[in-house]
Design a protein around this motif. Structure first.
Motif, mmCIF file in Angstrom:
data_model
loop_
_atom_site.group_PDB
_atom_site.id
_atom_site.type_symbol
_atom_site.label_atom_id
_atom_site.label_comp_id
_atom_site.label_asym_id
_atom_site.label_seq_id
_atom_site.Cartn_x
_atom_site.Cartn_y
_atom_site.Cartn_z
ATOM 1 N N PRO A 18 0.841 -1.036 -0.044
ATOM 2 C CA PRO A 18 0.036 0.020 0.076
ATOM 3 C C PRO A 18 0.916 1.204 -0.032
ATOM 4 C CG PRO A 18 -1.021 -1.592 1.367
ATOM 5 C CD PRO A 18 0.216 -2.139 0.843
ATOM 6 N N LYS A 19 2.016 1.177 0.650
ATOM 7 C CA LYS A 19 2.934 2.569 0.853
ATOM 8 C C LYS A 19 3.267 2.981 -0.646
ATOM 9 C CE LYS A 19 6.931 4.285 2.767
ATOM 10 N NZ LYS A 19 8.190 3.995 3.570
ATOM 11 N N GLU A 20 3.916 1.632 -1.196
ATOM 12 C CA GLU A 20 4.345 1.974 -2.727
ATOM 13 C C GLU A 20 2.979 2.550 -3.784
ATOM 14 O OE1 GLU A 20 5.378 -0.758 -6.637
ATOM 15 O OE2 GLU A 20 6.305 -1.189 -4.726
ATOM 16 N N VAL A 21 1.962 1.971 -3.530
ATOM 17 C CA VAL A 21 0.688 2.470 -4.310
ATOM 18 C C VAL A 21 0.385 4.006 -3.853
ATOM 19 C CG1 VAL A 21 -1.735 2.197 -5.006
ATOM 20 C CG2 VAL A 21 -0.080 0.229 -4.605
ATOM 21 N N PHE A 22 0.203 4.168 -2.937
ATOM 22 C CA PHE A 22 -0.067 5.536 -2.185
ATOM 23 C C PHE A 22 0.786 6.771 -2.948
ATOM 24 C CE2 PHE A 22 -2.315 3.763 1.995
ATOM 25 C CZ PHE A 22 -3.485 3.777 1.172
ATOM 26 N N THR A 23 2.174 6.225 -2.615
ATOM 27 C CA THR A 23 3.159 7.155 -2.972
ATOM 28 C C THR A 23 3.075 7.350 -4.474
ATOM 29 O OG1 THR A 23 4.652 6.770 -0.959
ATOM 30 C CG2 THR A 23 5.757 7.580 -2.904
ATOM 31 N N GLU A 97 -0.825 3.266 6.992
ATOM 32 C CA GLU A 97 0.110 3.940 6.346
ATOM 33 C C GLU A 97 -0.353 5.040 5.506
ATOM 34 O OE1 GLU A 97 3.618 4.035 5.044
ATOM 35 O OE2 GLU A 97 3.217 2.178 5.990
ATOM 36 N N PHE A 98 -1.648 5.162 5.238
ATOM 37 C CA PHE A 98 -2.136 6.570 4.597
ATOM 38 C C PHE A 98 -1.957 7.618 5.554
ATOM 39 C CE2 PHE A 98 -5.844 9.176 4.449
ATOM 40 C CZ PHE A 98 -5.946 9.733 3.155
ATOM 41 N N LYS A 99 -2.137 7.633 6.913
ATOM 42 C CA LYS A 99 -1.884 8.525 7.716
ATOM 43 C C LYS A 99 -0.728 8.950 7.745
ATOM 44 C CE LYS A 99 -3.974 6.799 11.415
ATOM 45 N NZ LYS A 99 -4.404 6.823 12.822
ATOM 46 N N LEU A 101 1.796 8.702 5.577
ATOM 47 C CA LEU A 101 2.110 9.378 4.358
ATOM 48 C C LEU A 101 1.500 10.899 4.373
ATOM 49 C CD1 LEU A 101 2.198 6.438 1.752
ATOM 50 C CD2 LEU A 101 4.202 7.463 2.580
ATOM 51 N N ARG A 102 0.191 10.962 4.908
ATOM 52 C CA ARG A 102 -0.144 12.451 5.058
ATOM 53 C C ARG A 102 0.410 13.238 5.582
ATOM 54 N NH1 ARG A 102 -6.407 12.229 5.862
ATOM 55 N NH2 ARG A 102 -5.654 11.618 7.931
ATOM 56 N N GLU A 103 1.064 12.740 6.866
ATOM 57 C CA GLU A 103 1.756 13.488 7.821
ATOM 58 C C GLU A 103 3.097 14.048 7.326
ATOM 59 O OE1 GLU A 103 2.164 10.894 10.991
ATOM 60 O OE2 GLU A 103 -0.327 11.029 11.759
ATOM 61 N N GLN A 104 3.569 13.234 6.273
ATOM 62 C CA GLN A 104 4.783 13.554 5.775
ATOM 63 C C GLN A 104 4.610 14.280 4.643
ATOM 64 O OE1 GLN A 104 6.611 9.697 4.891
ATOM 65 N NE2 GLN A 104 6.554 8.984 6.868
ATOM 66 N N GLY A 105 3.207 14.648 4.222
ATOM 67 C CA GLY A 105 3.197 15.686 3.196
ATOM 68 C C GLY A 105 3.063 14.723 1.735
ATOM 69 N N ILE A 106 3.206 13.547 1.923
ATOM 70 C CA ILE A 106 3.176 12.912 0.370
ATOM 71 C C ILE A 106 1.623 12.735 -0.181
ATOM 72 C CG2 ILE A 106 3.658 10.670 -0.742
ATOM 73 C CD1 ILE A 106 5.902 10.245 1.478
ATOM 74 N N ILE A 107 0.810 12.654 0.710
ATOM 75 C CA ILE A 107 -0.383 12.458 0.495
ATOM 76 C C ILE A 107 -1.263 13.735 0.927
ATOM 77 C CG2 ILE A 107 -2.946 11.522 0.801
ATOM 78 C CD1 ILE A 107 -1.662 8.802 1.061
ATOM 79 N N PRO A 108 -1.839 14.799 0.161
ATOM 80 C CA PRO A 108 -2.185 16.035 0.333
ATOM 81 C C PRO A 108 -3.493 15.624 1.410
ATOM 82 C CG PRO A 108 -2.104 15.912 -2.009
ATOM 83 C CD PRO A 108 -2.001 14.517 -1.560
ATOM 84 N N ALA A 109 -3.379 16.907 2.202
ATOM 85 C CA ALA A 109 -4.361 16.843 3.485
ATOM 86 C C ALA A 109 -5.819 16.817 2.977
ATOM 87 C CB ALA A 109 -4.191 18.130 4.243
ATOM 88 N N VAL A 111 -7.110 14.633 0.713
ATOM 89 C CA VAL A 111 -7.306 13.627 0.054
ATOM 90 C C VAL A 111 -7.776 12.635 0.876
ATOM 91 C CG1 VAL A 111 -6.295 11.779 -1.422
ATOM 92 C CG2 VAL A 111 -5.908 14.130 -1.696
ATOM 93 N N ARG A 112 -8.915 12.026 0.943
ATOM 94 C CA ARG A 112 -9.515 10.807 1.778
ATOM 95 C C ARG A 112 -9.009 9.427 1.427
ATOM 96 N NH1 ARG A 112 -15.804 12.345 1.334
ATOM 97 N NH2 ARG A 112 -14.843 13.105 -0.807
ATOM 98 N N PHE A 113 -9.225 8.668 2.192
ATOM 99 C CA PHE A 113 -8.799 7.264 2.081
ATOM 100 C C PHE A 113 -9.958 6.377 1.502
ATOM 101 C CE2 PHE A 113 -8.505 2.980 4.365
ATOM 102 C CZ PHE A 113 -7.628 2.339 3.532
ATOM 103 N N GLN A 114 -9.500 5.786 0.356
ATOM 104 C CA GLN A 114 -10.673 4.838 -0.394
ATOM 105 C C GLN A 114 -10.735 3.810 -0.340
ATOM 106 O OE1 GLN A 114 -10.656 6.128 -4.282
ATOM 107 N NE2 GLN A 114 -11.051 3.993 -5.104
ATOM 108 N N ILE A 115 -11.711 2.944 0.248
ATOM 109 C CA ILE A 115 -11.957 1.469 0.461
ATOM 110 C C ILE A 115 -13.009 0.964 -0.617
ATOM 111 C CG2 ILE A 115 -12.280 -0.264 2.106
ATOM 112 C CD1 ILE A 115 -12.051 1.828 4.243
ATOM 113 N N GLY A 116 -12.351 0.077 -1.399
ATOM 114 C CA GLY A 116 -13.166 -0.625 -2.197
ATOM 115 C C GLY A 116 -13.721 -1.823 -1.730
#
Length: 349
Positions: A18-23, A97-99, A101-109, A111-116
């Protein structure tokens, strides 16, 4: 051509974690994502395939390793015979992991977490003998309810979108309309109000388990087995019929964030898209209408993607974002760069 706004990553994306995909997604599509999925990596790569092991062997279709039913009748199975889905376990792990990466600024503030999530109907229709699917439906729905309870108890409601992936619903409707004779896709249930309403009722039952302040979304799908649809849609009319039936439900429409509809690669014609003018986005009842995402992006086909967008813009009275037809979990990794580049090129950040 005017750029469209917004990209939806439908769900699965090839990646080691997931980290690789999020990034990768956040970096490749700056300013274009309202939500980001974890890629459905690992054993989830094949849509519902990993759920087969949740069911006892006797319930599974014979083609999937099932054993014959006894002549004395259906076995008497209980909830203990159905294993937990584990969708909540992977969702909570990915959200952590989403949180980070968001704290690191990689995922913008914003943007929400999507669960399929697949519908329980899709899982059972794809895996179980029809008579066993009908018998086990209340038990598997209970397992799904437990899954949803864990997700909404552990993820802030304003930080998540739960997307229902509806695949076997579309093929059931095609079968019901007499255009798809494959009995694998014959609905396993009977409904006094018809197949469409029976399918919608099943979505409503599970969605009502989700608190009303949690946003939901719908990915309508014709399958992606070996990169082919189970049956090619003649046009978008049946997709619109299901979408409108969902949006008209008072527990679904007002909190629906988006509807995703596929567009086959060879359909650059207005005949395919014209039924979308009947999509009732503005009558869903929420404070803002749901967004429409069209699956117009195809790998190594920027010219065709632009043509599909131009046709849609000429047909539709409302804006839309872009997506691929389906998730990318079964897409050759070398095509992913093309898909992300085209998605960025045809949208405004």
């Amino acid at each position: 051509m005017q750029p469209t706004t917004g990209v939806l990553m439908v769900g699965s994306v090839p990646g080691a974690s997931p980290k690789e995909v999020f990034t990768r997604l956040a970096t490749a599509l700056p300013g274009r994502l309202e939500a980001v999925p974890d890629g459905e990596t690992g054993e989830r790569w094949n849509y519902i395939g990993w759920q087969l092991a949740r069911f006892p062997v006797i319930a599974r279709r014979m083609e999937l390793g099932g054993t014959p039913l006894p002549e004395s009748g259906l076995p008497n199975l209980t909830l203990e015979d159905i294993q937990p889905t584990a969708y909540d376990e992977v969702a909570l792990s990915s959200y952590g992991e989403f949180k980070r990466l968001r704290e690191q600024g990689i995922i913008p503030a914003k943007v929400r977490f999507q669960i399929g999530l697949p519908s329980p109907y899709s899982v059972m229709a794809g895996h179980l003998k029809p008579e066993m699917a009908n018998a086990l439906e209340p038990l598997y729905e209970q397992r799904f309810a437990e899954t949803l309870d864990q997700i909404v108890a552990n993820i802030p409601h304003d930080d998540v979108v739960i997307q229902w992936d509806l695949c076997f619903e579309m093929t059931a409707l095609e079968f019901d309309r007499g255009r798809f004779p494959d009995t694998w896709h014959k609905p396993y249930f009977s409904s006094p109000n018809g197949v469409l309403q029976g399918l919608v009722d099943r979505v409503v039952r599970l969605s009502e388990r989700i608190p009303q302040d949690v946003k939901i979304a719908f990915h309508l799908c014709y399958g992606d087995l070996y990169h082919k649809h189970f049956v090619e849609p003649q046009d978008t009319s049946l997709l619109v019929e299901l979408a409108n039936a969902l949006l008209e439900c008072e527990t679904l429409g007002p909190r629906t964030e988006w509807i995703h509809i596929p567009v086959p690669k060879d359909r650059t014609d207005p005949d395919y898209l014209s039924a979308l003018t009947s999509l009732k986005l503005n009558s869903a009842g929420g404070s803002t209408p749901p967004r429409l995402y069209l699956g117009v992006v195809h790998a190594n086909d920027e010219a065709g993607t632009k043509k599909r967008i131009e046709t849609a813009q000429a047909c539709l009275p409302f804006p839309f974002g872009v997506a691929t037809e389906c998730g990318l979990g079964r897409t050759p990794p070398e095509q992913i760069d093309s898909i992300l580049q085209i998605s960025k090129e045809v949208t405004a950040g």
